[in-house]
Design an enzyme around this catalytic site. Sequence first.
Site, PDB file in Angstrom:
ATOM      1  N   GLY A 112       0.809  -1.216   0.000  1.00  0.00           N
ATOM      2  CA  GLY A 112       0.000   0.000   0.000  1.00  0.00           C
ATOM      3  C   GLY A 112       0.836   1.257   0.000  1.00  0.00           C
ATOM      4  CG  ASP A 113       3.502   2.411   3.187  1.00  0.00           C
ATOM      5  OD1 ASP A 113       2.764   3.371   3.423  1.00  0.00           O
ATOM      6  OD2 ASP A 113       3.887   1.621   4.059  1.00  0.00           O
ATOM      7  CB  THR A 114       5.471   0.590  -2.930  1.00  0.00           C
ATOM      8  OG1 THR A 114       4.654  -0.572  -2.857  1.00  0.00           O
ATOM      9  CG2 THR A 114       6.653   0.394  -2.005  1.00  0.00           C
TER      10      THR A 114
ATOM     11  N   GLY B 234       3.082   5.825  -3.108  1.00  0.00           N
ATOM     12  CA  GLY B 234       4.229   6.600  -3.565  1.00  0.00           C
ATOM     13  C   GLY B 234       4.261   6.740  -5.067  1.00  0.00           C
TER      14      GLY B 234
END
Length: 421
Positions: A190-192, A195
Amino acid sequence: MTPPTPSEPAEESSTSPSGGTPPAGALDGIRVLELGSLIAGPFGARLMGDLGADVIKIEAPGLPDPLRGWGQAERDGHRFLWTVYARNKRAITLDLRSERGRELFLELVDQSDIIVENFRPGTLEKLDLGYDVLRERNRGIILVRVSGYGQTGPDAGRAGYASVAEAVSGLRHLNGYPDQPPPRIALSLGDTLAGMFAVHGALAALYRRTVTGEGQIVDTALNEACLAIQESTIPDYDQGGVVRGPSGTRLAGIAPSNIYPTGDGSLVVIGANQDTVFARLCTAMGRPELSTDPRFATHGARGENQDELDELIAQWTAEQPRDALIELLTAAGVVVGPINTVAEVIRDPQLIARGMIAEHFDERINDTVLGPGIVPHLTGTPGSIRNAGAPVPGYHNSEVLGALLGLSPDAVAALHDEGVV
């Protein structure tokens, strides 16, 4: 004592297959200020740094980014998520809670194009550094905001992590096997994703600025990034009441596209669900009649008889050594590949040829560390790996504050003594 003076940067490494020193990256001349910590914002800023942007990472004095200590391998007390997420960045320290630190930050804003932050919504405003203040200093500034749920809406103020974003977006529900708790992939997906979408928005805003001269806010939420990649799950439910769920090693109704055993105990993935590719697979199997069998002749029929078809293919693959099977199917024009571990990935000739197993000179251990190369490959202005991240917080204080803001070494030292940097 001020942080050590940066040494000469390591020689640039290029993703260009031709080797040699690359030309300036596509984002050369763009300056990015990175605030926040951990994954989503720093990953997005890294992507821009890979493409040539001057990324300045700002950490609070005495409060380094926890990312410096993340990763599963350790050498000499150092871990290596930092090596690839902080690459191509300069690092300074700055206390944004102090009046002098805030002033210095705004002076950097005057000379920058993009700010990336992944604080909880409202944090910048509490520091009196909201977009209205930033825009007053630089009308072209682009503020990229990454948060769990976005800057607006009833959940905007909630803290967010990738694991929860994947869950609430419905993405986690699609993973794993039916009737089992859905596992996560062993990454902060989810973070990448967030980003990447943040960079997508930043580049769009950069282009629009060339037309209007105005910056804007890029508002990216982790849960929305996870939702955005979910293909037709929403219209499938809206129009047909279909609640997509996990389907194990395959996609329901898409056949053949699965994991199959080999004669030497390995596993391969074969994707042959398109009619023409399926016919090639049948020929390679010595069973060309299967491509016209009413059970398998069409995409729909193969989906309805998926279990039976997978069993037929598995019986055949289980008699073939892995490498010979891959060679045979590749020659036949069938999409196939092994399930590689990272130990096999770093030896993959294709990835090596494309510069995707890249060397980073990590000053923390005074040695070369392998990491992922740069995506995408630009032919005219390829990305490059210019450093592996600042070894300590504030490593570039004198360089950045001196060259950009005109402060003398004594002035930088005084700021350090005052706790501003």
